[in-house]
Design a protein around this motif. Structure first.
Motif: not given
Length: 318
Positions: A19-24, A76-85, A90-96, A303-309
């Motif tokens: 996960p990366v946020f402003n690490e240029k 690239h996420l559409s905005r800053n969702f926070g490191k945990e998200i 990344g874990l959702d898309n890891a294939k290893g 939690e009850t709003k069930q928005r995507p992570l």
């Protein structure tokens, strides 16, 4: 530990989630060191960089890295969702068959991946890195981190490893179990421990940042601690209940004392100061307890709003 066996298939894929946020300022050096490690292992590898809505030129650096290294996949996420998200994305898309989580700030040395893979080959399904020293951090930050891990260990029903961050390896089975947990207020260190499986720690000295500054100020760390505590224990609710019961009982005894004193000796002097002290004290306790209840209620509301992570704005895959 049970069912220890060697992983003999060197054709297996290893996924590195970053996960990366402003690490240029640190990305090029991080990728160089990470690549040096991956070039020396006997497995195929992929690197997933999740850009958590960076506002500097991190996206340009990542694009250049992906053009030079075919193992890199960008999200690239559409905005800053926070490191945990971002980590979850990344874990959702890891294939290893083995997935390694690491931050890009080089406080966690990529060279430790060799040791993680060795323990994985011995049959451990989760291998986490435990810090024995924290270089470049203030005494206040080290002290608050020390207290946080011990407080949550005391109150939580699960054992969350002390002095342990997100730097770890998970095999595919634990990861698939982890991905079933879709709660919005995510405390990943607790979730990593909650899933169980055979786990092994390896010790290391955490380095100071290679460049830039930490994105975690004390306000964010405080909110992170609240998320961790409220996600894995209801102890604050129980404490507020016990505290309210004790204070109510004390107030009842004090009321009997005041009545008895008045009947026996009389009370010619008005008790305005003492009355105000009692009222303010009880009011303060009530507000604290309501605040604790509000923290849990707010999480239920989320939690009850069930928005995507998270929302991926665009991705780049080899």
């Amino acid at each position: 530990m049970q069912d220890i066996k060697s992983n003999s298939n060197k054709d297996e894929l290893i996924s590195i989630v970053v996960p990366v946020f402003n690490e240029k300022d640190v990305l090029l050096e991080f990728h160089k060191r990470l690549s040096n490690v991956l070039n020396t292992i006997a497995y195929r590898s992929e690197i997933l960089y999740v850009n958590d809505g960076s506002t500097d030129c991190t996206i340009n650096v990542l694009n250049n890295i992906s053009q030079e290294d075919q193992r890199v996949r960008l999200y690239h996420l559409s905005r800053n969702f926070g490191k945990e998200i971002a980590l979850t994305a990344g874990l959702d898309n890891a294939k290893g068959e083995a997935i390694i989580v690491i931050d890009a700030d080089l406080q966690d040395p990529p060279e430790l991946i060799h040791d993680m893979l060795k323990e994985w080959e011995e049959g451990y399904q989760v291998v986490y890195a435990k810090r024995i020293a924290r270089e470049g951090e203030t005494i206040l930050k080290r002290s608050t981190a020390f207290l946080f891990y011990r407080i949550i260990k005391y109150f939580s029903k699960i054992t969350i490893p002390q002095d342990t961050g997100d730097f770890r390896l998970l095999s595919r089975e634990p990861l698939d179990s982890l991905l079933l947990l879709r709660e919005r207020n995510r405390f990943m260190k607790g979730l990593f421990a909650w899933i169980g499986f055979s786990q092994k720690e390896i010790l290391y000295r955490r380095d100071s940042r290679f460049a830039g500054k930490s994105k975690w100020d004390y306000v964010k760390l405080w909110n992170f601690a609240i998320d961790g505590i409220t996600s894995f224990t209801v102890a604050p609710l129980k404490i507020s209940s016990y505290l309210g019961l004790m204070i109510a009982f004390g107030a009842f005894l004090y009321g009997i004392f005041v009545i008895a004193k008045t009947l026996i000796y009389g009370d010619p002097v008005p008790g305005y100061p003492s009355l105000m002290v009692v009222i303010l004290f009880l009011g303060g306790i009530q507000l604290i307890c309501i605040g604790i209840i509000g923290e849990y209620l707010g999480r239920m509301f989320t939690e009850t709003k069930q928005r995507p992570l998270y929302i991926i704005k665009r991705s780049k895959k080899p």
